[in-house]
Write a protein that holds these residues in place. Sequence first.
Motif, PDB file in Angstrom:
ATOM      1  N   ASP A  58       0.823  -1.214   0.000  1.00 33.83           N
ATOM      2  CA  ASP A  58       0.000   0.000   0.000  1.00 33.83           C
ATOM      3  C   ASP A  58       0.854   1.260   0.000  1.00 33.83           C
ATOM      4  N   ALA A  59       1.969   1.246   0.718  1.00 32.10           N
ATOM      5  CA  ALA A  59       2.864   2.405   0.716  1.00 32.10           C
ATOM      6  C   ALA A  59       3.417   2.648  -0.688  1.00 32.10           C
ATOM      7  N   ILE A  60       3.856   1.589  -1.338  1.00 32.52           N
ATOM      8  CA  ILE A  60       4.429   1.693  -2.684  1.00 32.52           C
ATOM      9  C   ILE A  60       3.384   2.159  -3.683  1.00 32.52           C
ATOM     10  N   LEU A  61       2.224   1.530  -3.661  1.00 35.10           N
ATOM     11  CA  LEU A  61       1.161   1.906  -4.596  1.00 35.10           C
ATOM     12  C   LEU A  61       0.707   3.347  -4.355  1.00 35.10           C
ATOM     13  N   GLY A  62       0.576   3.728  -3.101  1.00 34.36           N
ATOM     14  CA  GLY A  62       0.142   5.076  -2.770  1.00 34.36           C
ATOM     15  C   GLY A  62       1.127   6.134  -3.241  1.00 34.36           C
ATOM     16  N   ALA A  63       2.411   5.875  -3.058  1.00 32.39           N
ATOM     17  CA  ALA A  63       3.424   6.845  -3.479  1.00 32.39           C
ATOM     18  C   ALA A  63       3.370   7.089  -4.984  1.00 32.39           C
ATOM     19  N   GLU A  79      -3.715   3.740  -6.651  1.00 35.38           N
ATOM     20  CA  GLU A  79      -4.791   3.159  -5.844  1.00 35.38           C
ATOM     21  C   GLU A  79      -4.195   2.412  -4.645  1.00 35.38           C
ATOM     22  N   ASP A  80      -4.788   1.249  -4.301  1.00 35.81           N
ATOM     23  CA  ASP A  80      -4.321   0.499  -3.139  1.00 35.81           C
ATOM     24  C   ASP A  80      -4.322  -0.994  -3.437  1.00 35.81           C
ATOM     25  N   ILE A  81      -3.907  -1.770  -2.455  1.00 35.66           N
ATOM     26  CA  ILE A  81      -3.765  -3.210  -2.632  1.00 35.66           C
ATOM     27  C   ILE A  81      -5.104  -3.878  -2.971  1.00 35.66           C
TER      28      ILE A  81
END
Length: 159
Positions: free
Chosen positions: A48-53, A57-59
């Motif tokens: 989630d941190a990687i996708l958010g940056a 979106e999210d996992i």
Amino acid sequence: MKIKVGFGFDVHQIKEGHPFIVGGVQLEHHAGAFGHSDADVLVHAICDAILGAANLEDIGYHFPNTDMKWKGISSLLLLKECIRLIGEKNFVLGNIDAMLCLEAPKIKPYIQAMKANIAEVTGLDVEDISIKATTNETMGFIGRQEGVVAYAVCLLEKK
């Protein structure tokens, strides 16, 4: 150089008879995290941190718990896909800082193996991965060992 920071959070119930997978390592414990995949709370928070940056979106968007394709899958494979997705946007992962919150088992004996697993999938050096743990001082659902929580932050750099 453009950099982005991401924040991730995940929580899972702890249930008797389930394996306890954290950072791709099976912990020795009488109960484990329950979820659609392997319920690896640490890797989910990192995803989630990687996708958010990367504003992706999210996992749950990429790996919905309604899709049987992801049932029981190793979360390290989800992390690998997140790295592929940020690569498509010309980002590289710079570092990860993560925190686990649980009463038991003690995490310290497993941290190096967790870091090695995450480094292998992400391409980071283990020195660029921080994993810490704390308890909830016996308070709340964490203190009663009904659940486990993980937080993560990461830095992405534009190629």
